[in-house]
Every structure is written in C-alpha cells, then in structure tokens.
Design a protein around this motif. Structure first.
Motif, PDB file in Angstrom:
ATOM      1  N   LEU A  34       0.849  -1.183   0.000  1.00  0.00           N
ATOM      2  CA  LEU A  34       0.000   0.000   0.000  1.00  0.00           C
ATOM      3  C   LEU A  34       0.887   1.237   0.000  1.00  0.00           C
ATOM      4  O   LEU A  34       1.908   1.276   0.690  1.00  0.00           O
ATOM      5  N   HIS A  35       0.487   2.240  -0.749  1.00  0.00           N
ATOM      6  CA  HIS A  35       1.322   3.429  -0.931  1.00  0.00           C
ATOM      7  C   HIS A  35       0.566   4.690  -0.560  1.00  0.00           C
ATOM      8  O   HIS A  35      -0.646   4.685  -0.427  1.00  0.00           O
ATOM      9  N   GLN A  36       1.323   5.749  -0.423  1.00  0.00           N
ATOM     10  CA  GLN A  36       0.730   7.073  -0.249  1.00  0.00           C
ATOM     11  C   GLN A  36       1.406   8.020  -1.229  1.00  0.00           C
ATOM     12  O   GLN A  36       2.491   7.730  -1.735  1.00  0.00           O
ATOM     13  N   MET A  37       0.729   9.118  -1.500  1.00  0.00           N
ATOM     14  CA  MET A  37       1.289  10.088  -2.440  1.00  0.00           C
ATOM     15  C   MET A  37       2.590  10.651  -1.919  1.00  0.00           C
ATOM     16  O   MET A  37       2.678  11.081  -0.766  1.00  0.00           O
ATOM     17  N   ALA A  38       3.575  10.659  -2.782  1.00  0.00           N
ATOM     18  CA  ALA A  38       4.865  11.272  -2.461  1.00  0.00           C
ATOM     19  C   ALA A  38       4.710  12.788  -2.467  1.00  0.00           C
ATOM     20  O   ALA A  38       3.801  13.336  -3.102  1.00  0.00           O
ATOM     21  N   LYS A  39       5.620  13.468  -1.791  1.00  0.00           N
ATOM     22  CA  LYS A  39       5.559  14.932  -1.702  1.00  0.00           C
ATOM     23  C   LYS A  39       5.518  15.585  -3.075  1.00  0.00           C
ATOM     24  O   LYS A  39       4.750  16.524  -3.300  1.00  0.00           O
ATOM     25  N   GLU A  40       6.317  15.086  -4.001  1.00  0.00           N
ATOM     26  CA  GLU A  40       6.351  15.678  -5.341  1.00  0.00           C
ATOM     27  C   GLU A  40       5.006  15.532  -6.048  1.00  0.00           C
ATOM     28  O   GLU A  40       4.552  16.444  -6.737  1.00  0.00           O
ATOM     29  N   THR A  41       4.358  14.387  -5.876  1.00  0.00           N
ATOM     30  CA  THR A  41       3.048  14.162  -6.486  1.00  0.00           C
ATOM     31  C   THR A  41       2.002  15.057  -5.842  1.00  0.00           C
ATOM     32  O   THR A  41       1.162  15.646  -6.527  1.00  0.00           O
ATOM     33  N   VAL A  42       2.048  15.174  -4.531  1.00  0.00           N
ATOM     34  CA  VAL A  42       1.130  16.063  -3.824  1.00  0.00           C
ATOM     35  C   VAL A  42       1.315  17.492  -4.320  1.00  0.00           C
ATOM     36  O   VAL A  42       0.337  18.192  -4.622  1.00  0.00           O
ATOM     37  N   GLU A  65      -7.217   5.763   4.526  1.00  0.00           N
ATOM     38  CA  GLU A  65      -7.688   6.772   5.480  1.00  0.00           C
ATOM     39  C   GLU A  65      -6.913   8.064   5.228  1.00  0.00           C
ATOM     40  O   GLU A  65      -5.716   8.154   5.530  1.00  0.00           O
ATOM     41  N   PRO A  66      -7.556   9.100   4.657  1.00  0.00           N
ATOM     42  CA  PRO A  66      -6.849  10.322   4.261  1.00  0.00           C
ATOM     43  C   PRO A  66      -6.079  11.000   5.384  1.00  0.00           C
ATOM     44  O   PRO A  66      -5.003  11.553   5.159  1.00  0.00           O
ATOM     45  N   THR A  67      -6.609  10.943   6.610  1.00  0.00           N
ATOM     46  CA  THR A  67      -5.942  11.641   7.714  1.00  0.00           C
ATOM     47  C   THR A  67      -4.641  10.967   8.138  1.00  0.00           C
ATOM     48  O   THR A  67      -3.884  11.533   8.925  1.00  0.00           O
ATOM     49  N   LEU A  68      -4.368   9.779   7.592  1.00  0.00           N
ATOM     50  CA  LEU A  68      -3.111   9.080   7.908  1.00  0.00           C
ATOM     51  C   LEU A  68      -1.919   9.635   7.132  1.00  0.00           C
ATOM     52  O   LEU A  68      -0.772   9.403   7.515  1.00  0.00           O
ATOM     53  N   HIS A  69      -2.191  10.320   6.025  1.00  0.00           N
ATOM     54  CA  HIS A  69      -1.053  10.879   5.283  1.00  0.00           C
ATOM     55  C   HIS A  69      -0.311  11.824   6.222  1.00  0.00           C
ATOM     56  O   HIS A  69      -0.931  12.687   6.856  1.00  0.00           O
ATOM     57  N   PRO A  70       1.004  11.686   6.349  1.00  0.00           N
ATOM     58  CA  PRO A  70       1.741  12.491   7.326  1.00  0.00           C
ATOM     59  C   PRO A  70       1.637  13.999   7.092  1.00  0.00           C
ATOM     60  O   PRO A  70       1.839  14.782   8.020  1.00  0.00           O
ATOM     61  N   ASP A  71       1.303  14.410   5.878  1.00  0.00           N
ATOM     62  CA  ASP A  71       1.196  15.835   5.563  1.00  0.00           C
ATOM     63  C   ASP A  71      -0.255  16.281   5.385  1.00  0.00           C
ATOM     64  O   ASP A  71      -0.511  17.340   4.806  1.00  0.00           O
ATOM     65  N   PHE A  72      -1.208  15.489   5.872  1.00  0.00           N
ATOM     66  CA  PHE A  72      -2.623  15.787   5.653  1.00  0.00           C
ATOM     67  C   PHE A  72      -2.983  17.226   5.997  1.00  0.00           C
ATOM     68  O   PHE A  72      -3.559  17.958   5.185  1.00  0.00           O
ATOM     69  N   ASN A  73      -2.652  17.668   7.201  1.00  0.00           N
ATOM     70  CA  ASN A  73      -3.055  19.007   7.648  1.00  0.00           C
ATOM     71  C   ASN A  73      -2.420  20.104   6.799  1.00  0.00           C
ATOM     72  O   ASN A  73      -3.086  21.074   6.444  1.00  0.00           O
ATOM     73  N   ALA A  74      -1.178  19.935   6.448  1.00  0.00           N
ATOM     74  CA  ALA A  74      -0.498  20.925   5.606  1.00  0.00           C
ATOM     75  C   ALA A  74      -1.080  20.936   4.194  1.00  0.00           C
ATOM     76  O   ALA A  74      -1.213  22.005   3.583  1.00  0.00           O
ATOM     77  N   ILE A  75      -1.422  19.779   3.675  1.00  0.00           N
ATOM     78  CA  ILE A  75      -2.001  19.692   2.329  1.00  0.00           C
ATOM     79  C   ILE A  75      -3.331  20.430   2.285  1.00  0.00           C
ATOM     80  O   ILE A  75      -3.606  21.184   1.345  1.00  0.00           O
ATOM     81  N   VAL A  76      -4.157  20.228   3.293  1.00  0.00           N
ATOM     82  CA  VAL A  76      -5.467  20.888   3.331  1.00  0.00           C
ATOM     83  C   VAL A  76      -5.300  22.399   3.290  1.00  0.00           C
ATOM     84  O   VAL A  76      -6.039  23.100   2.590  1.00  0.00           O
ATOM     85  N   LYS A  77      -4.315  22.919   4.003  1.00  0.00           N
ATOM     86  CA  LYS A  77      -4.085  24.370   4.024  1.00  0.00           C
ATOM     87  C   LYS A  77      -3.711  24.920   2.654  1.00  0.00           C
ATOM     88  O   LYS A  77      -3.890  26.112   2.387  1.00  0.00           O
ATOM     89  N   ARG A  78      -3.220  24.069   1.774  1.00  0.00           N
ATOM     90  CA  ARG A  78      -2.793  24.506   0.445  1.00  0.00           C
ATOM     91  C   ARG A  78      -3.878  24.346  -0.617  1.00  0.00           C
ATOM     92  O   ARG A  78      -3.675  24.696  -1.779  1.00  0.00           O
ATOM     93  N   MET A  79      -5.030  23.821  -0.230  1.00  0.00           N
ATOM     94  CA  MET A  79      -6.114  23.591  -1.181  1.00  0.00           C
ATOM     95  C   MET A  79      -6.692  24.919  -1.674  1.00  0.00           C
ATOM     96  O   MET A  79      -6.650  25.918  -0.965  1.00  0.00           O
TER      97      MET A  79
END
Length: 191
Positions: A34-42, A65-79
């Motif tokens: 199982l994978h998660q999006m890499a920083k570059e892809t995000v 589970e989206p909240t498991l991504h280690p950068d979830f909170n930071a990603i949301v702020k960039r939406m």
C-alpha cells in the motif's frame, strides 16, 4: 463534447494505507504493498487543483484513510478556496486534525457500520471512540463559530448490520449527524 466540460469536482486519494482492517474492505484481498502520495506528487496535484478555475469541490477519500497521510493538515491548508469533503473512519484524529476538519471542511463523512457490537465486529474498535472524536469535532466547530462541517454517516449494508439501521438512525441524530448514506456491499470473498 466531453473535452470542453469544466472540471467541478476532484477526488483526491492521498493514501491507500489505513489504520484499520475492516472485514468488508477491498484492501483485505490485495496482495500488493500500500502506498501514499509522495511529496512531489502532492505538490503537482495541489498546483493543478489551484489552477482549475471551474473547480467547486475537492473530496479526500478512497480506499485508505486520508488523515493518515503524514502531511494531511499541511495539504489541506494549500487547497484552493473550494468546498472540501472527506470520508474518514474517525479512528484517530489528532487535535491538529480536528482543528483542520473543523476550520476547513464543508462535509465530514464518517464510516459508521452499525451499533456497538456490530461496529466492533466490522471495524475492530469501539464505537464510543468514534463518537468521542466526533464530539471533539463538534466542540471545535462551535468554538470557531462555524456551523460546518456537516456530519454525514455512511454505512455499507451487510448481513452484519442490516438489523442495526433503524436503531442507529436516532443515535446518529443524537450524536450530531445530519445525514445517513446507505450503500451496498461489494463482496470481496465468497464468505
């Protein structure tokens, strides 16, 4: 023509990883990592989303589970400044994640697959833990002076929980949910 239609809604799956192993999950039958999006892809995805003028909504969800991504909170702020929705299991929400959900989201869709015993059978954690996290979200939303995010419960109907639905509806209402989505089970094994 399809190629000229504006993009209004985008589904964003940050991760395939999950903190649960629910009996009805697709992941139980996968033989791959199982994978998660890499920083570059995000970064590329966020830049692309911010460039879509017709965009109305971004939905965080998928098999993981989206909240498991280690950068979830930071990603949301960039939406971009559009409606944000999320489908989540509400198992582990840090204080920071609750703050992010309360301040940024239009809808929080929580998987609630039955009453206490059934829920534990399907999800392997206590339903009261889910309700405690939801209560913290409601409290934070109130402290921020917001009426959103709207809380939506989602239930995948199965032989385990069919008899729970009529009892679950008033409980969900009491706990602050405004809507219940019922969906059908897509069997993953003959059992």
């Amino acid at each position: 023509m399809l190629e000229n239609r504006p993009i209004r809604k985008v589904y964003l799956e940050l991760t395939q990883k999950c903190n649960l192993n629910c009996i009805s999950c697709f992941r139980r039958n996968w033989g791959t990592d199982l994978h998660q999006m890499a920083k570059e892809t995000v970064d590329r995805a966020v830049d692309s989303l911010n460039s879509i003028e017709s965009l109305n909504e971004v939905v965080f969800g998928g098999i993981g589970e989206p909240t498991l991504h280690p950068d979830f909170n930071a990603i949301v702020k960039r939406m971009p400044s559009v409606q944000l929705s999320i489908t989540t299991n509400a198992f582990f929400w840090s204080d920071e994640t609750i703050e992010t959900l309360a301040s940024s989201f239009e809808r929080v869709i929580v998987s609630v697959d039955g009453m206490h015993d059934t829920f534990f059978t399907i999800r392997c954690f206590d339903l009261d833990r889910l309700f405690a996290n939801v209560a913290k979200l409601i409290q934070t939303r109130t402290e921020l002076g917001r009426t959103r995010p709207f809380l939506v419960a989602q239930l995948v109907l199965s032989k385990y929980n069919l008899d729970d639905v009529s009892t679950l509806i008033p409980l969900l209402n009491k706990k602050g949910f405004m809507k219940l989505i019922l969906s059908n089970l897509l069997p993953q094994t003959p059992e």
